[in-house]
Scaffold this motif. Structure first.
Motif, PDB file in Angstrom:
ATOM      1  N   PHE A 256      -1.249  50.944   5.396  1.00 30.29           N
ATOM      2  CA  PHE A 256      -1.467  49.367   5.315  1.00 30.29           C
ATOM      3  C   PHE A 256      -2.731  49.349   5.472  1.00 30.29           C
ATOM      4  N   LEU A 257      -3.382  48.363   4.666  1.00 29.64           N
ATOM      5  CA  LEU A 257      -4.632  48.309   4.522  1.00 29.64           C
ATOM      6  C   LEU A 257      -5.180  47.256   5.898  1.00 29.64           C
TER       7      LEU A 257
ATOM      8  N   GLY B 188       2.920  42.474   0.593  1.00 32.58           N
ATOM      9  CA  GLY B 188       1.932  42.411  -0.583  1.00 32.58           C
ATOM     10  C   GLY B 188       1.156  43.570  -1.060  1.00 32.58           C
ATOM     11  N   ALA B 189       0.258  43.617  -1.513  1.00 33.08           N
ATOM     12  CA  ALA B 189      -0.870  44.504  -1.842  1.00 33.08           C
ATOM     13  C   ALA B 189      -1.220  45.175  -0.543  1.00 33.08           C
ATOM     14  N   GLY B 190      -1.055  44.668   0.498  1.00 32.65           N
ATOM     15  CA  GLY B 190      -1.537  45.255   1.777  1.00 32.65           C
ATOM     16  C   GLY B 190      -0.806  46.528   2.231  1.00 32.65           C
ATOM     17  N   ALA B 191       0.431  46.743   1.702  1.00 36.74           N
ATOM     18  CA  ALA B 191       1.125  47.908   2.060  1.00 36.74           C
ATOM     19  C   ALA B 191       1.233  48.873   0.924  1.00 36.74           C
ATOM     20  N   GLN B 192       1.286  50.051   1.013  1.00 31.95           N
ATOM     21  CA  GLN B 192       1.460  51.114  -0.094  1.00 31.95           C
ATOM     22  C   GLN B 192       2.370  52.264   0.428  1.00 31.95           C
TER      23      GLN B 192
ATOM     24  N   ALA C 240       9.379  59.288  -2.571  1.00 31.39           N
ATOM     25  CA  ALA C 240       9.541  58.825  -3.865  1.00 31.39           C
ATOM     26  C   ALA C 240      10.431  57.764  -4.252  1.00 31.39           C
ATOM     27  N   ALA C 241      11.710  57.782  -3.531  1.00 34.53           N
ATOM     28  CA  ALA C 241      12.695  57.060  -3.996  1.00 34.53           C
ATOM     29  C   ALA C 241      12.199  55.681  -3.315  1.00 34.53           C
ATOM     30  N   LEU C 242      11.501  55.526  -2.262  1.00 31.99           N
ATOM     31  CA  LEU C 242      11.100  54.019  -1.839  1.00 31.99           C
ATOM     32  C   LEU C 242       9.915  53.733  -2.808  1.00 31.99           C
ATOM     33  N   ARG C 243       9.176  54.503  -3.177  1.00 31.02           N
ATOM     34  CA  ARG C 243       8.023  54.126  -3.959  1.00 31.02           C
ATOM     35  C   ARG C 243       8.501  53.654  -5.420  1.00 31.02           C
ATOM     36  N   ARG C 244       9.960  54.312  -5.933  1.00 24.95           N
ATOM     37  CA  ARG C 244      10.222  53.723  -7.113  1.00 24.95           C
ATOM     38  C   ARG C 244      10.889  52.493  -6.800  1.00 24.95           C
ATOM     39  N   THR C 245      11.647  52.123  -5.584  1.00 28.36           N
ATOM     40  CA  THR C 245      12.270  50.956  -5.302  1.00 28.36           C
ATOM     41  C   THR C 245      11.236  49.641  -5.388  1.00 28.36           C
ATOM     42  N   VAL C 246      10.148  50.118  -4.666  1.00 26.26           N
ATOM     43  CA  VAL C 246       9.120  48.945  -4.375  1.00 26.26           C
ATOM     44  C   VAL C 246       8.517  48.487  -5.880  1.00 26.26           C
ATOM     45  N   ALA C 247       8.347  49.784  -6.435  1.00 26.07           N
ATOM     46  CA  ALA C 247       7.406  49.669  -7.768  1.00 26.07           C
ATOM     47  C   ALA C 247       8.105  48.637  -8.761  1.00 26.07           C
ATOM     48  N   ASP C 248       9.595  49.138  -8.935  1.00 24.13           N
ATOM     49  CA  ASP C 248      10.491  48.080  -9.696  1.00 24.13           C
ATOM     50  C   ASP C 248      10.473  46.777  -9.167  1.00 24.13           C
ATOM     51  N   HIS C 249      10.609  46.669  -7.878  1.00 18.03           N
ATOM     52  CA  HIS C 249      10.351  45.163  -7.421  1.00 18.03           C
ATOM     53  C   HIS C 249       9.337  44.366  -7.841  1.00 18.03           C
TER      54      HIS C 249
END
Length: 336
Positions: free
Chosen positions: A251-252, A298-302, A307-316
């Motif tokens: 989190f930023l 939003g963009a405040g979280a990375q 990897a599965a969660l990264r893909r899910t968030v990226a797809d959304h």
């Protein structure tokens, strides 16, 4: 003097007297409140005039002030003042369940209590409650679910099976199920039924407001001895179930402070970084539910892992961006 300051001071006097076993002298109260003894005397007189059961006794040539147990004021049960306040405020907290047994029961209880108290006492409670207001918030309307909730309560207490018609939001269709109802659980202004579903042959959760009808059957059931509700829910990030997975989210600084303010999950671990960012780590049930939580920042979280969660968030996020690719606001209003 501002009315709010006076009310705050009088409330502190009540709390101090309730917590005191042997009472307090006026100088003691004045010192605690940072005001003059004359002001304390005025407040005590105002509270007595308002119907509060405050009295004095003399010991060692000093006057000690007490607040009597609320039970001596003909309240149906021996409520203390803080307990009575909690009940009074709790009614507002249950607005979500207006029209159901939960709201109706506390409403009925408070009506009986209010009938025994002086009107000035009730006026005082109203003034305090105006300053501790639950306030309107987005919530579900359970008015129509009142009969369903009453039947679910009866089935849970009597350990009876139920037949219900349930609307699945994901499948967008109704299904008929036989369920062994274990427990009702409140999560984020939503009431869920947890029970064994004979259709799915496993323990499932059902949003109560999507139960279209319920019939309590004569057949009983027993909750398996090995079933542990807390263990069943311990990994969920709210209510949904899934295989346990460890997530790591950065989190930023712009949002890290807000994340630190709350306990989001029992397993969470927060690690402050030298650059002001915050690393959030937790073991949760699946990735779908926590993905919605990540997106709210939003963009405040990375998402760092998995990897599965990264893909899910990226797809959304990609789907959201696509909605605004040709935003009407970008068009020339004067174009033909």
């Amino acid at each position: 003097m501002a009315r709010g300051d006076q009310l705050s001071r009088q409330w502190k006097i009540i709390q101090t007297l309730v917590a005191s076993t042997h009472g307090k002298t006026v100088p003691d109260l004045a010192d605690r409140l940072g005001c003059t003894p004359r002001t304390v005397y005025r407040d005590l007189e105002a509270l007595q005039a308002g119907g509060f059961p405050i009295t004095t006794e003399t010991r060692d040539n000093r006057s000690y002030w007490h607040i009597l147990n609320a039970g001596r004021q003909q309240v149906p049960l021996a409520f203390s003042i803080p307990e009575l306040m909690a009940l009074y405020f709790g009614k507002d907290m249950l607005k979500t369940y207006r029209g159901t047994v939960f709201y109706d029961a506390i409403d009925s209880l408070l009506s009986k209590i209010e009938a025994t108290l002086p009107s000035a006492y009730i006026d005082y409670l109203d003034r305090v409650r105006d300053r501790v207001d639950a306030g309107p918030a987005p919530r579900k309307d359970y008015t129509r679910s009142g009969p369903v909730i009453a039947e679910l309560n009866r089935a849970i207490i009597d350990e009876k099976q139920i037949r219900m018609v349930y609307f699945s939001m994901g499948r967008q269709k109704e299904s008929r199920r036989t369920v062994h109802p274990y427990r009702l659980r409140h999560v984020e202004d939503t009431l869920y039924l947890i029970g064994y579903c004979t259709l799915r042959k496993g323990v499932r959760t059902f949003a109560v407001d999507r139960i279209k009808s319920v019939t309590v059957r004569d057949e009983g059931f027993l909750i398996p001895e090995e079933f542990d509700l807390q263990a069943f829910l311990q990994d969920s990030f709210g209510i949904y179930q899934g295989p346990p997975v460890t997530v790591k989210i950065r989190f930023l600084p712009s949002v890290a402070g807000y994340v630190r303010e709350r306990i989001w999950h029992p397993s969470q671990h927060l690690s402050d970084q030298a650059d002001g960012t915050l690393i959030f780590t937790a073991t949760v049930a699946g990735v779908e539910e926590i993905s919605h939580w990540v997106l709210r920042w939003g963009a405040g979280a990375q998402v760092l892992e998995p990897a599965a969660l990264r893909r899910t968030v990226a797809d959304h996020a990609a789907a959201m961006a696509a909605h605004y690719a040709d935003s009407p606001g970008d068009e020339d209003p004067d174009a033909v």
